[in-house]
Structures are given as structure tokens and as C-alpha cells.
Design an enzyme around this catalytic site. Structure first.
Site, PDB file in Angstrom:
ATOM      1  N   ASN A  34     -11.574  20.545 -20.529  1.00 28.82           N
ATOM      2  CA  ASN A  34     -12.244  20.571 -21.836  1.00 28.82           C
ATOM      3  C   ASN A  34     -13.305  19.480 -22.003  1.00 28.82           C
ATOM      4  OD1 ASN A  34     -10.482  18.477 -22.055  1.00 28.82           O
ATOM      5  ND2 ASN A  34      -9.433  19.201 -23.895  1.00 28.82           N
TER       6      ASN A  34
ATOM      7  N   TYR B  16      -2.338   8.898 -18.652  1.00 27.05           N
ATOM      8  CA  TYR B  16      -1.758   9.979 -19.455  1.00 27.05           C
ATOM      9  C   TYR B  16      -0.231   9.890 -19.534  1.00 27.05           C
ATOM     10  CZ  TYR B  16      -6.150  12.581 -19.949  1.00 27.05           C
ATOM     11  OH  TYR B  16      -7.416  12.997 -20.289  1.00 27.05           O
TER      12      TYR B  16
HETATM   13  P1  RTP Z   1      -7.869  14.032 -24.924  1.00 26.11           P
HETATM   14  O1  RTP Z   1      -6.629  13.147 -24.958  1.00 26.11           O
HETATM   15  O2  RTP Z   1      -8.279  14.432 -23.520  1.00 26.11           O
HETATM   16  O3  RTP Z   1      -9.009  13.494 -25.747  1.00 26.11           O
HETATM   17  O4  RTP Z   1      -7.500  15.393 -25.634  1.00 26.11           O
HETATM   18  P2  RTP Z   1      -6.664  15.630 -26.941  1.00 26.11           P
HETATM   19  O5  RTP Z   1      -6.218  14.322 -27.549  1.00 26.11           O
HETATM   20  O6  RTP Z   1      -7.475  16.539 -27.782  1.00 26.11           O
HETATM   21  O7  RTP Z   1      -5.421  16.398 -26.326  1.00 26.11           O
HETATM   22  P3  RTP Z   1      -4.014  15.836 -25.810  1.00 26.11           P
HETATM   23  O8  RTP Z   1      -2.946  16.543 -26.564  1.00 26.11           O
HETATM   24  O9  RTP Z   1      -4.012  14.349 -25.786  1.00 26.11           O
HETATM   25  O10 RTP Z   1      -3.992  16.409 -24.320  1.00 26.11           O
HETATM   26  C1  RTP Z   1      -4.637  15.692 -23.281  1.00 26.11           C
HETATM   27  C2  RTP Z   1      -5.378  16.652 -22.407  1.00 26.11           C
HETATM   28  O11 RTP Z   1      -4.442  17.447 -21.697  1.00 26.11           O
HETATM   29  C3  RTP Z   1      -5.010  18.740 -21.475  1.00 26.11           C
HETATM   30  N1  RTP Z   1      -4.121  19.725 -22.075  1.00 26.11           N
HETATM   31  N2  RTP Z   1      -3.735  20.796 -21.441  1.00 26.11           N
HETATM   32  N3  RTP Z   1      -2.587  23.294 -20.716  1.00 26.11           N
HETATM   33  C4  RTP Z   1      -2.261  22.728 -21.886  1.00 26.11           C
HETATM   34  O12 RTP Z   1      -1.434  23.217 -22.627  1.00 26.11           O
HETATM   35  C5  RTP Z   1      -2.924  21.466 -22.249  1.00 26.11           C
HETATM   36  N4  RTP Z   1      -2.797  20.826 -23.384  1.00 26.11           N
HETATM   37  C6  RTP Z   1      -3.550  19.711 -23.273  1.00 26.11           C
HETATM   38  C7  RTP Z   1      -6.401  18.739 -22.082  1.00 26.11           C
HETATM   39  O13 RTP Z   1      -7.321  18.359 -21.071  1.00 26.11           O
HETATM   40  C8  RTP Z   1      -6.271  17.667 -23.139  1.00 26.11           C
HETATM   41  O14 RTP Z   1      -7.514  17.151 -23.487  1.00 26.11           O
END
Ligand code: RTP
Ligand code: MG
Length: 143
Positions: free
Chosen positions: A114, A51
Site C-alpha cells: 500500500n 512491525y
Molecule cells: P502503516 O503502519 O504501514 O502506516 O499502515 P496502517 O497503520 O494503515 O496499517 P497497520 O494496521 O499498522 O498495518 C501495517 C501494514 O500491514 C499491512 N497489512 N496487511 N493483509 C492484511 O490483512 C494486512 N493488513 C495490514 C499493510 O501494509 C499495512 O500498512
């Protein structure tokens, strides 16, 4: 549209709730083929590296805490338009915004917990697959 690969994670909350099979069923029902898979309990170093793009975000520490809280299942999915279709099946990052019938609407516990991860582009997919899998661990389908 050519056959594409994407990278997918069943996150610790979903593994803890015994949802691996339910989530794999959604992939298979959508025509996405599992061409590589493994279970890991990530170290902090592995989670921080995966990440790294979020390292400066306020949620980074909590995300790493969560992703190292228990085992996860990693898989490479293959199919037509796999990156976009997998994101569709997952639903929005925040489960409050996820459409009914998506994995996050059904299985997320919170914005952080999530349930699933999916690559957001073909470029991310290539990088994320290479982070966890060697080419020899990927088994393209011949039938
Ligand atoms: P992922 O990478 O896990 O598939 O999810 P995503 O693209 O939909 O979201 P991303 O913006 O890449 O964020 C990665 C993961 O970080 C956690 N998150 N927490 N507390 C917060 O504000 C927050 N925002 C994101 C979530 O687990 C997200 O899937
Ligand atoms: Mg993301």
C-alpha cells in the site's frame, strides 16, 4: 497545535515504480517538511523489529516479505499536526477504502503493498523515528 514530527516510509512497491518524487511532492504541497531521510534495504530482523506490534497477526510474514523485497525511503516529516495530516494524505490502509486523491488511492497495489507507512500517534512516531534515526541525523529547519 505545536509543531510535531512523524515517521514516514515510501514502501518497496512505490520505490520500484519510481514514485519517490511524486510522494515527496505531496508531503511538500501539504506543508510537511522533510527533516531527515535515508534509503535502506531492510533485513528481516529490521522489518520484524519495526512491525513487532503485528507479530501475532496472520499477515505478519507477508508484510515482512514485502518490506524486505526492495529498497525503501525513510523520512521524518515535521509540521503542525503532522501525524494526523500525514495519515490524511496517505488515506486508508486498504486502498479500496482510501479517499480519491490520497497516496494509497493513487499508488497502492494491494492491502499489503500500500505504498506508504505513517505513524499512527505521537508516541508511535517517537518510537519509530528512534528505531531508524539518531538525533544527529535529524535537521530541524531554521528557515
Ligand atoms: P502503516 O503502519 O504501514 O502506516 O499502515 P496502517 O497503520 O494503515 O496499517 P497497520 O494496521 O499498522 O498495518 C501495517 C501494514 O500491514 C499491512 N497489512 N496487511 N493483509 C492484511 O490483512 C494486512 N493488513 C495490514 C499493510 O501494509 C499495512 O500498512
Ligand atoms: Mg500502522
Amino acid at each position: 497545535m505545536t509543531i510535531e514530527r512523524t515517521f514516514s516510509i515510501v514502501k518497496p512497491n512505490a520505490v520500484a515504480k519510481n514514485l519517490i518524487g511524486a510522494i515527496y511532492s505531496r508531503f511538500e504541497a501539504a506543508g510537511l517538511k522533510i527533516v531527515a531521510a535515508k534509503m535502506l534495504h531492510l533485513t528481516r530482523e529490521q522489518a520484524e523489529g519495526f512491525y513487532a506490534e503485528h507479530a501475532e497477526r496472520p499477515f505478519f510474514g507477508g508484510l515482512v516479505d514485502f518490506m524486505t523485497s526492495g529498497p525503501i525511503i525513510l523520512q521524518v516529516l515535521e509540521g503542525k499536526d503532522a501525524v494526523r495530516r500525514h495519515r490524511e494524505i496517505m488515506g486508508a490502509t486498504n486502498p479500496e477504502n482510501a479517499l480519491a486523491g490520497t497516496l494509497r488511492a493513487d499508488y497502492a497495489d494491494s492491502l499489503t503493498e500500500n505504498a506508504v507507512h505513517g505513524s499512527d500517534s505521537a508516541e508511535s512516531a517517537a518510537r519509530e523515528i528512534a528505531y531508524f534515526f539518531s538525533e544527529g541525523e535529524i535537521c530541524p529547519r531554521t528557515r
